[in-house]
Design an enzyme around this catalytic site. Structure first.
Site, PDB file in Angstrom:
ATOM      1  N   ARG A  63     -48.551  24.336  12.360  1.00 46.11           N
ATOM      2  CA  ARG A  63     -49.433  24.518  11.203  1.00 46.11           C
ATOM      3  C   ARG A  63     -50.888  24.697  11.626  1.00 46.11           C
ATOM      4  O   ARG A  63     -51.672  25.317  10.904  1.00 46.11           O
ATOM      5  CB  ARG A  63     -49.262  23.363  10.216  1.00 46.11           C
ATOM      6  N   GLU A 100     -44.114   7.991  18.921  1.00 44.45           N
ATOM      7  CA  GLU A 100     -43.741   6.633  18.518  1.00 44.45           C
ATOM      8  C   GLU A 100     -42.605   6.126  19.419  1.00 44.45           C
ATOM      9  O   GLU A 100     -42.623   5.001  19.897  1.00 44.45           O
ATOM     10  CB  GLU A 100     -43.315   6.651  17.051  1.00 44.45           C
TER      11      GLU A 100
HETATM   12  P1  AMP Z   1     -50.622  12.685  16.074  1.00 48.43           P
HETATM   13  O1  AMP Z   1     -50.430  13.184  17.464  1.00 48.43           O
HETATM   14  O2  AMP Z   1     -49.962  11.375  15.820  1.00 48.43           O
HETATM   15  O3  AMP Z   1     -52.091  12.695  15.674  1.00 48.43           O
HETATM   16  O4  AMP Z   1     -49.875  13.705  15.115  1.00 48.43           O
HETATM   17  C1  AMP Z   1     -50.466  14.910  14.777  1.00 48.43           C
HETATM   18  C2  AMP Z   1     -49.467  16.017  14.733  1.00 48.43           C
HETATM   19  O5  AMP Z   1     -48.282  15.651  14.044  1.00 48.43           O
HETATM   20  C3  AMP Z   1     -50.065  17.192  13.976  1.00 48.43           C
HETATM   21  O6  AMP Z   1     -49.727  18.384  14.675  1.00 48.43           O
HETATM   22  C4  AMP Z   1     -49.438  17.130  12.609  1.00 48.43           C
HETATM   23  O7  AMP Z   1     -49.078  18.410  12.167  1.00 48.43           O
HETATM   24  C5  AMP Z   1     -48.230  16.221  12.749  1.00 48.43           C
HETATM   25  N1  AMP Z   1     -48.222  15.104  11.794  1.00 48.43           N
HETATM   26  C6  AMP Z   1     -48.300  13.782  12.119  1.00 48.43           C
HETATM   27  N2  AMP Z   1     -48.199  13.018  11.043  1.00 48.43           N
HETATM   28  C7  AMP Z   1     -48.068  13.856   9.987  1.00 48.43           C
HETATM   29  C8  AMP Z   1     -47.933  13.660   8.562  1.00 48.43           C
HETATM   30  N3  AMP Z   1     -47.906  12.438   8.014  1.00 48.43           N
HETATM   31  N4  AMP Z   1     -47.821  14.749   7.784  1.00 48.43           N
HETATM   32  C9  AMP Z   1     -47.854  15.989   8.339  1.00 48.43           C
HETATM   33  N5  AMP Z   1     -47.959  16.235   9.649  1.00 48.43           N
HETATM   34  C10 AMP Z   1     -48.081  15.187  10.478  1.00 48.43           C
END
Ligand code: AMP
Length: 176
Positions: A63, A100
């Site tokens: 996205r 996670e």
């Molecule tokens: P993080 O590495 O934990 O910051 O996760 C970010 C990535 O995971 C991004 O590329 C987001 O598109 C996706 N992502 C994580 N959590 C969500 C969420 N609650 N809703 C949509 N996309 C998420």
């Protein structure tokens, strides 16, 4: 930023328990489909980083591509895809990042950012910040400099911003 972009939040659809139980997925497709909201999103991100030198705009799969490409166009900069393992066809630089449960890999083409170039990193959502942090490492591995990180949605309660200390972080909608 929240007051300025509060109406934008109405174009985000919460999907409980997607893609797995306990996760509230932030669906940006209503925002993307809304002419004014999509335009506002691109313009607001560009305005925040106006005045910065930006040679490349990096979009994080998948996205992030949708947001990063028009931002690159507006900056007159090149667009660079940052992809999950095995998707890019040429020589890559890799960076592992923690999920996670377990870990994953992000990749970038070796010639995507030249030494000294300034890269603006864009994604749709920042959650734990692990994906953004891994992308910062990829830029550094290529000898580039990070111009900043921009996203539409920040899940502030997960504290991802701390992983990007020292870099300018812009989000249009924050969930506390
Ligand atoms: P993080 O590495 O934990 O910051 O996760 C970010 C990535 O995971 C991004 O590329 C987001 O598109 C996706 N992502 C994580 N959590 C969500 C969420 N609650 N809703 C949509 N996309 C998420």
């Amino acid at each position: 930023m929240e007051s300025e972009a509060g109406w934008l939040k109405e174009r985000i659809r919460d999907i409980p328990d997607f893609p797995k139980p306990g996760v509230v997925f932030k669906d940006i497709t209503p925002l993307l489909a809304d002419t004014e909201a999509f335009r506002f999103t691109i313009d607001a991100l560009c305005e925040h980083f106006a005045g910065h030198r930006v040679d490349k705009v990096l979009g994080i799969e998948a996205r992030g591509f949708i947001i990063a490409a028009p931002v690159a166009y507006r900056f007159g900069a090149g667009f660079v895809p940052v992809r999950k393992a095995g998707k890019l066809p040429w020589t890559v630089e890799k960076q592992e990042y923690l999920l996670e449960y377990g870990s994953d890999l992000l990749e970038i083409h070796r010639d995507a950012v030249a030494p000294g170039e300034r890269a603006l990193i864009i994604d749709d959502v920042m959650a734990t910040g692990g994906t953004a942090e891994a992308t910062v490492r990829l830029v550094e591995k290529l000898g580039g400099e990070v111009a900043g990180f921009g996203c539409v949605i920040e899940l502030g309660f997960l504290g991802g911003r701390a992983k990007l200390a020292g870099h300018e972080v812009v989000s249009l909608i924050e969930y506390e």
